[in-house]
Design a protein around this motif. Sequence first.
Motif, PDB file in Angstrom:
ATOM      1  N   PHE A 160     -22.990  32.461 -44.301  1.00  0.00           N
ATOM      2  CA  PHE A 160     -22.524  32.311 -42.922  1.00  0.00           C
ATOM      3  C   PHE A 160     -21.770  33.567 -42.471  1.00  0.00           C
ATOM      4  CE2 PHE A 160     -22.619  28.140 -44.945  1.00  0.00           C
ATOM      5  CZ  PHE A 160     -23.452  27.439 -44.076  1.00  0.00           C
ATOM      6  N   ASP A 161     -22.246  34.183 -41.415  1.00  0.00           N
ATOM      7  CA  ASP A 161     -21.601  35.385 -40.898  1.00  0.00           C
ATOM      8  C   ASP A 161     -20.165  35.112 -40.472  1.00  0.00           C
ATOM      9  OD1 ASP A 161     -23.945  36.802 -41.297  1.00  0.00           O
ATOM     10  OD2 ASP A 161     -24.623  36.608 -39.217  1.00  0.00           O
ATOM     11  N   ALA A 162     -19.881  33.890 -40.036  1.00  0.00           N
ATOM     12  CA  ALA A 162     -18.560  33.563 -39.509  1.00  0.00           C
ATOM     13  C   ALA A 162     -17.525  33.304 -40.601  1.00  0.00           C
ATOM     14  CB  ALA A 162     -18.649  32.340 -38.593  1.00  0.00           C
ATOM     15  N   VAL A 163     -17.954  33.255 -41.852  1.00  0.00           N
ATOM     16  CA  VAL A 163     -17.022  33.021 -42.967  1.00  0.00           C
ATOM     17  C   VAL A 163     -16.697  34.367 -43.599  1.00  0.00           C
ATOM     18  CG1 VAL A 163     -16.653  31.874 -45.163  1.00  0.00           C
ATOM     19  CG2 VAL A 163     -17.936  30.711 -43.352  1.00  0.00           C
ATOM     20  N   ALA A 164     -15.418  34.717 -43.621  1.00  0.00           N
ATOM     21  CA  ALA A 164     -15.010  36.065 -44.020  1.00  0.00           C
ATOM     22  C   ALA A 164     -15.267  36.342 -45.496  1.00  0.00           C
ATOM     23  CB  ALA A 164     -13.531  36.272 -43.701  1.00  0.00           C
ATOM     24  N   ASP A 165     -14.908  35.388 -46.367  1.00  0.00           N
ATOM     25  CA  ASP A 165     -14.985  35.667 -47.804  1.00  0.00           C
ATOM     26  C   ASP A 165     -14.816  34.364 -48.587  1.00  0.00           C
ATOM     27  OD1 ASP A 165     -12.244  35.084 -47.523  1.00  0.00           O
ATOM     28  OD2 ASP A 165     -11.647  37.188 -47.620  1.00  0.00           O
ATOM     29  N   ALA A 166     -14.749  34.519 -49.918  1.00  0.00           N
ATOM     30  CA  ALA A 166     -14.620  33.354 -50.788  1.00  0.00           C
ATOM     31  C   ALA A 166     -13.315  32.607 -50.555  1.00  0.00           C
ATOM     32  CB  ALA A 166     -14.717  33.790 -52.249  1.00  0.00           C
ATOM     33  N   THR A 167     -12.254  33.328 -50.218  1.00  0.00           N
ATOM     34  CA  THR A 167     -10.971  32.663 -49.968  1.00  0.00           C
ATOM     35  C   THR A 167     -11.066  31.734 -48.764  1.00  0.00           C
ATOM     36  OG1 THR A 167      -9.700  34.470 -50.949  1.00  0.00           O
ATOM     37  CG2 THR A 167      -8.534  33.028 -49.415  1.00  0.00           C
ATOM     38  N   GLU A 168     -11.715  32.207 -47.702  1.00  0.00           N
ATOM     39  CA  GLU A 168     -11.879  31.332 -46.542  1.00  0.00           C
ATOM     40  C   GLU A 168     -12.751  30.129 -46.888  1.00  0.00           C
ATOM     41  OE1 GLU A 168     -13.920  31.154 -42.142  1.00  0.00           O
ATOM     42  OE2 GLU A 168     -13.046  33.072 -42.761  1.00  0.00           O
ATOM     43  N   MET A 169     -13.800  30.335 -47.667  1.00  0.00           N
ATOM     44  CA  MET A 169     -14.637  29.200 -48.045  1.00  0.00           C
ATOM     45  C   MET A 169     -13.860  28.217 -48.900  1.00  0.00           C
ATOM     46  SD  MET A 169     -17.357  27.499 -47.707  1.00  0.00           S
ATOM     47  CE  MET A 169     -18.298  28.683 -46.708  1.00  0.00           C
ATOM     48  N   ARG A 170     -12.994  28.722 -49.780  1.00  0.00           N
ATOM     49  CA  ARG A 170     -12.145  27.823 -50.554  1.00  0.00           C
ATOM     50  C   ARG A 170     -11.239  27.000 -49.653  1.00  0.00           C
ATOM     51  NH1 ARG A 170      -6.747  28.274 -50.896  1.00  0.00           N
ATOM     52  NH2 ARG A 170      -6.754  30.377 -51.749  1.00  0.00           N
ATOM     53  N   SER A 220     -17.399  23.122 -41.917  1.00  0.00           N
ATOM     54  CA  SER A 220     -18.033  23.848 -40.817  1.00  0.00           C
ATOM     55  C   SER A 220     -17.015  24.456 -39.862  1.00  0.00           C
ATOM     56  CB  SER A 220     -18.955  22.911 -40.023  1.00  0.00           C
ATOM     57  OG  SER A 220     -18.205  21.977 -39.250  1.00  0.00           O
ATOM     58  N   ARG A 221     -15.743  24.079 -40.008  1.00  0.00           N
ATOM     59  CA  ARG A 221     -14.706  24.507 -39.057  1.00  0.00           C
ATOM     60  C   ARG A 221     -13.830  25.595 -39.637  1.00  0.00           C
ATOM     61  NH1 ARG A 221     -12.943  18.543 -37.438  1.00  0.00           N
ATOM     62  NH2 ARG A 221     -14.613  17.987 -35.986  1.00  0.00           N
ATOM     63  N   ASN A 222     -13.488  26.558 -38.781  1.00  0.00           N
ATOM     64  CA  ASN A 222     -12.540  27.593 -39.166  1.00  0.00           C
ATOM     65  C   ASN A 222     -11.216  26.921 -39.532  1.00  0.00           C
ATOM     66  OD1 ASN A 222     -10.221  29.511 -38.567  1.00  0.00           O
ATOM     67  ND2 ASN A 222     -11.955  30.905 -38.416  1.00  0.00           N
ATOM     68  N   PRO A 223     -10.656  27.205 -40.719  1.00  0.00           N
ATOM     69  CA  PRO A 223      -9.454  26.486 -41.139  1.00  0.00           C
ATOM     70  C   PRO A 223      -8.211  26.801 -40.318  1.00  0.00           C
ATOM     71  CG  PRO A 223     -10.006  28.224 -42.698  1.00  0.00           C
ATOM     72  CD  PRO A 223     -11.152  28.134 -41.756  1.00  0.00           C
ATOM     73  N   ASP A 224      -8.254  27.858 -39.507  1.00  0.00           N
ATOM     74  CA  ASP A 224      -7.110  28.195 -38.660  1.00  0.00           C
ATOM     75  C   ASP A 224      -7.277  27.737 -37.216  1.00  0.00           C
ATOM     76  OD1 ASP A 224      -5.602  29.528 -40.680  1.00  0.00           O
ATOM     77  OD2 ASP A 224      -6.945  31.243 -40.481  1.00  0.00           O
ATOM     78  N   THR A 225      -8.505  27.789 -36.713  1.00  0.00           N
ATOM     79  CA  THR A 225      -8.727  27.500 -35.294  1.00  0.00           C
ATOM     80  C   THR A 225      -9.470  26.194 -35.050  1.00  0.00           C
ATOM     81  OG1 THR A 225     -10.871  28.640 -35.184  1.00  0.00           O
ATOM     82  CG2 THR A 225      -8.880  29.980 -34.887  1.00  0.00           C
ATOM     83  N   GLY A 226     -10.173  25.692 -36.054  1.00  0.00           N
ATOM     84  CA  GLY A 226     -10.998  24.505 -35.866  1.00  0.00           C
ATOM     85  C   GLY A 226     -12.348  24.792 -35.227  1.00  0.00           C
ATOM     86  N   GLU A 227     -12.638  26.057 -34.908  1.00  0.00           N
ATOM     87  CA  GLU A 227     -13.916  26.398 -34.282  1.00  0.00           C
ATOM     88  C   GLU A 227     -15.054  26.154 -35.261  1.00  0.00           C
ATOM     89  OE1 GLU A 227     -16.171  30.191 -32.120  1.00  0.00           O
ATOM     90  OE2 GLU A 227     -14.109  30.378 -32.854  1.00  0.00           O
ATOM     91  N   ALA A 228     -16.080  25.430 -34.810  1.00  0.00           N
ATOM     92  CA  ALA A 228     -17.180  25.039 -35.685  1.00  0.00           C
ATOM     93  C   ALA A 228     -18.299  26.065 -35.671  1.00  0.00           C
ATOM     94  CB  ALA A 228     -17.720  23.674 -35.272  1.00  0.00           C
ATOM     95  N   ILE A 229     -18.979  26.203 -36.809  1.00  0.00           N
ATOM     96  CA  ILE A 229     -20.174  27.031 -36.910  1.00  0.00           C
ATOM     97  C   ILE A 229     -21.366  26.185 -36.489  1.00  0.00           C
ATOM     98  CG2 ILE A 229     -21.704  28.281 -38.472  1.00  0.00           C
ATOM     99  CD1 ILE A 229     -19.258  28.843 -40.232  1.00  0.00           C
ATOM    100  N   GLU A 230     -22.052  26.606 -35.452  1.00  0.00           N
ATOM    101  CA  GLU A 230     -23.207  25.859 -34.977  1.00  0.00           C
ATOM    102  C   GLU A 230     -24.305  25.860 -36.047  1.00  0.00           C
ATOM    103  OE1 GLU A 230     -26.324  25.772 -31.172  1.00  0.00           O
ATOM    104  OE2 GLU A 230     -24.654  27.201 -31.226  1.00  0.00           O
ATOM    105  N   GLY A 231     -24.876  24.690 -36.299  1.00  0.00           N
ATOM    106  CA  GLY A 231     -25.949  24.570 -37.275  1.00  0.00           C
ATOM    107  C   GLY A 231     -25.501  24.712 -38.713  1.00  0.00           C
ATOM    108  N   PHE A 232     -24.203  24.515 -38.978  1.00  0.00           N
ATOM    109  CA  PHE A 232     -23.678  24.710 -40.333  1.00  0.00           C
ATOM    110  C   PHE A 232     -24.378  23.812 -41.335  1.00  0.00           C
ATOM    111  CE2 PHE A 232     -20.904  23.611 -43.847  1.00  0.00           C
ATOM    112  CZ  PHE A 232     -20.358  24.824 -44.230  1.00  0.00           C
TER     113      PHE A 232
END
Length: 293
Positions: A160-170, A220-232
């Motif tokens: 996912f382009d919108a996920v910065a790295d492994a830490t964010e995915m964790r 599917s949601r950004n852990p800081d903003t709650g913004e969802a990745i479409e089609g996650f």
Amino acid sequence: MARIAELVAYPLKSNDGVALDRAELGAAGALRGDRTYALVEAGVDPHEASVGGSGGYVNGKREPAVHGLRASYELAGPTDATPTAVTLSRPARPETGTAAGERIFALPDDGDALEAWVGDYLGYAVDLVCEPDGGLPDDRTARGPTVVSRATLETVAGWFDAVADATEMRRRLRPSVVIDDCPAFWEDRLFADRGEAVRFAAGDAELLGVNPCQRCVVPSRNPDTGEAIEGFRERFVRKRRETLPDWTESDRFDHDFRLMVNTVVPEEWWGSSLAVGDEVTIAGVEPLDRELY
């Protein structure tokens, strides 16, 4: 040799985690202090409520505004994540007319004040509930630590382009134990077929891997903003199938929207501990005692 790279507890369910160097396995096998507190809609019994999107828990499944809250903690001890105080910060929220702010709440003494402060932010009344014995995990049967590998986090983040790295995915997946020095999806070796468990040793303890975790909307949601990745979900399912290792085959893996492993800790290992750097070794598959799971 696989090793524990990170231990993370979540003292206030659905809020930020806290990293630990060593963690004791408390009642029911959970990391001591993990999800000791939770927020529910006012009047809801946390033991009866569903953790799903229609349940009474104030979590990311049903309340995207939760992602706007930041939490840090004072803990009961170096191996006990039970919070004695929590610092919460919130953004301004025009929907409820609340201003940005930060408050420190001693626990349990300031529980009423915390309920009022968070309820003001959300726009409805909430209760702060506490379960000191085993916490309030989503899986009320497999209460042991959830396990995933760092290589898995890196691989899935790359989908996912919108996920910065492994830490964010964790942060999106919210595991308790992250394993290193092993390949992606190594944790899929920690479950077998229905009626079976995979026994593995970690630190001073032996745990039973029982089930690949079914995912929900939260990753599917950004852990800081709650913004969802479409089609996650659709992309996740497709990529999971494309990268599925041979060792994942199991009748428990009944669809591709599963990642991470739920565990059970037999009672004789309650009170033992896990630490960053501990080796993780698989003993083998065994019949699963129905009284455990």
